[in-house]
Motif scaffolding. Structure first.
Motif, PDB file in Angstrom:
ATOM      1  N   ASP A  30       0.853  -1.186   0.000  1.00 37.07           N
ATOM      2  CA  ASP A  30       0.000   0.000   0.000  1.00 37.07           C
ATOM      3  C   ASP A  30       0.892   1.240   0.000  1.00 37.07           C
ATOM      4  OD1 ASP A  30      -1.807   2.032   0.393  1.00 37.07           O
ATOM      5  OD2 ASP A  30      -2.651   1.218   2.242  1.00 37.07           O
ATOM      6  N   PRO A  31       0.868   2.015  -1.069  1.00 40.49           N
ATOM      7  CA  PRO A  31       1.749   3.179  -1.149  1.00 40.49           C
ATOM      8  C   PRO A  31       1.475   4.218  -0.062  1.00 40.49           C
ATOM      9  CG  PRO A  31       0.304   3.070  -3.082  1.00 40.49           C
ATOM     10  CD  PRO A  31       0.050   1.857  -2.256  1.00 40.49           C
ATOM     11  N   GLU A  32       0.277   4.199   0.486  1.00 40.13           N
ATOM     12  CA  GLU A  32      -0.069   5.160   1.534  1.00 40.13           C
ATOM     13  C   GLU A  32       0.566   4.807   2.877  1.00 40.13           C
ATOM     14  OE1 GLU A  32      -1.782   7.978   1.016  1.00 40.13           O
ATOM     15  OE2 GLU A  32      -1.871   7.451  -1.115  1.00 40.13           O
ATOM     16  N   ILE A  39      10.693  -0.035   1.531  1.00 35.90           N
ATOM     17  CA  ILE A  39      11.389   0.213   0.274  1.00 35.90           C
ATOM     18  C   ILE A  39      12.806  -0.366   0.323  1.00 35.90           C
ATOM     19  CG2 ILE A  39      12.197   1.976  -1.340  1.00 35.90           C
ATOM     20  CD1 ILE A  39       9.076   1.659  -1.058  1.00 35.90           C
TER      21      ILE A  39
END
Length: 64
Positions: A30-32, A39
């Protein structure tokens, strides 16, 4: 860890499986909520995959 793989077909299958697992993790991320640690972990996985590819590539060149 598992045993070393010397068969070219099995090596290629290993790389494909690892790449597919990586892609599944990317899809699930989830990028949020992803943080720098997430990362960094993904980058380490890619680095490991590249090192394995380079090792297999040397084996393939030797067998020609």
């Amino acid at each position: 860890m598992g045993n070393a793989v010397y068969d070219q077909g099995l090596q290629l299958e290993y790389l494909k499986n690892r790449l597919n697992m990586f892609l599944e993790v990317i899809d699930a991320l989830d990028p949020e909520t992803a943080d720098l640690e997430d990362i960094d972990r993904l980058i380490r996985v890619l680095d490991d995959l590249q090192m394995k590819y380079e090792r297999f590539k040397k084996d393939w060149e030797k067998s020609r």
